[in-house]
Design a protein around this motif. Sequence first.
Motif, mmCIF file in Angstrom:
data_model
loop_
_atom_site.group_PDB
_atom_site.id
_atom_site.type_symbol
_atom_site.label_atom_id
_atom_site.label_comp_id
_atom_site.label_asym_id
_atom_site.label_seq_id
_atom_site.Cartn_x
_atom_site.Cartn_y
_atom_site.Cartn_z
ATOM 1 N N SER A 24 0.830 -1.212 0.000
ATOM 2 C CA SER A 24 0.000 0.000 0.000
ATOM 3 C C SER A 24 0.862 1.259 0.000
ATOM 4 O O SER A 24 0.474 2.287 -0.563
ATOM 5 C CB SER A 24 -0.937 -0.004 1.218
ATOM 6 O OG SER A 24 -0.214 0.232 2.426
ATOM 7 N N ARG B 132 3.958 6.560 -1.493
ATOM 8 C CA ARG B 132 4.712 6.947 -0.296
ATOM 9 C C ARG B 132 6.075 6.264 -0.268
ATOM 10 O O ARG B 132 6.966 6.666 0.475
ATOM 11 C CB ARG B 132 3.921 6.591 0.960
ATOM 12 C CG ARG B 132 2.619 7.359 1.108
ATOM 13 C CD ARG B 132 1.760 6.786 2.219
ATOM 14 N NE ARG B 132 2.417 6.906 3.517
ATOM 15 C CZ ARG B 132 1.995 6.286 4.615
ATOM 16 N NH1 ARG B 132 0.935 5.482 4.570
ATOM 17 N NH2 ARG B 132 2.637 6.454 5.762
ATOM 18 N N ASN C 43 1.743 1.633 -3.631
ATOM 19 C CA ASN C 43 0.582 2.018 -4.441
ATOM 20 C C ASN C 43 0.174 3.469 -4.210
ATOM 21 O O ASN C 43 -0.355 4.123 -5.115
ATOM 22 C CB ASN C 43 -0.603 1.094 -4.138
ATOM 23 C CG ASN C 43 -0.342 -0.339 -4.573
ATOM 24 O OD1 ASN C 43 0.461 -0.587 -5.482
ATOM 25 N ND2 ASN C 43 -0.983 -1.298 -3.919
ATOM 26 N N SER C 44 0.418 3.968 -3.001
ATOM 27 C CA SER C 44 0.066 5.358 -2.687
ATOM 28 C C SER C 44 1.215 6.328 -2.952
ATOM 29 O O SER C 44 1.121 7.506 -2.607
ATOM 30 C CB SER C 44 -0.363 5.467 -1.217
ATOM 31 O OG SER C 44 0.719 5.116 -0.355
#
Length: 365
Positions: A50, A56, A53-54
């Motif tokens: 995640s 970050r 995917n974001s």
Amino acid sequence: MISHSPETRWETEIARRLEQGQGLEFSRAQFAQAVDSQADDSTLLAFLDSLVNSARARRIEAYRCPMRACGKMLPAGADGTSCPYCHSDYKEQGEAPIAEHFYRLNGEISRDIRWVIVIHGMNSRAKWQEEFSWEIANRLSYSAPVLIYKYGWATIDVLARWMHRRLARNLGERIRIAIRQAEKSHRPTAPDIVVHSFGSHLLSLVLQNPAFDDLRFGRIITAASIVRPDFDWDRHIACGRIEAILNHVGDKDRAVPFAQFFIPGAGPGGRAGYLAKSTLNVRTESFGHSGFFIAENLRVLISREGLWHGFLTRPLAHFHPEGAFTPKPDWKRAPLPLRCVARLLAWTIFCALAPLSWLRRRLDP
């Protein structure tokens, strides 16, 4: 006792790494060990995915030597047939490099304190500067020279603008010499600055003097500043002359509020804060005008978790120290009649004490 979910612990660890600018690159196993989790935890893998995917973090594919006796990470650009560490030709032995995923958080790494100039305030021989130099030398794992700039005692000098300019020119020339020496020693040419009280005013005059437009600075800490709250720090940061400003305010400072009455061009920046949006204002309630430099306070400020050390080393995008505040935007100078009366009194004092000041300088330069 509060029990935190694994996801909360993981987010806390990510925030800690971003704030400190350290450990931004890691493998899943390394991160799992840091947060007391299992590396094969599917939930942990989903959490790391995640981050990617974001945006970050980004995923980095690396390769490890397949030979059991070695197992080191292969450098980028390796030929894919042999290990530069154990010199094994693993392709000839029917082995292939072991793929391993790493993660790289999208944040700034911490910076080193390369060298520092410290400038004292008025009527001081600034013993704190030696303490500061000692603490820097003892708390850092690398060499960070500290230039202690001493312009002598400033007493009635602060009452006359022309004397400010002379002191500021001397300061600017000394900084220029120090920067040239740093360049010869292959150090960065933008020193960090720690400045107290009247020294902050002199530094502001250096910044305003076109003769010193060539000077560049790293991060600047002003303590008990007498620079005006509306000084245009934003312009100097935007044009690259300064990297960042920390204005450390003592809530019990009784001297700074009176600076604008007696010192031409001064203001209560060390109480009201700086209005420039790119500056960081931090207030410590227990500090007076010189509380920053009491030995026990200075040691805390310079410690690994201290405010000054954090400001000088950490990525500022994630630096949110306790005591940070936004100053009131409606600051105005004291009424002109009050300032005129105070200046008249100041010039009377200056004229009366000038002969004694001259004699003191002759005897104690």
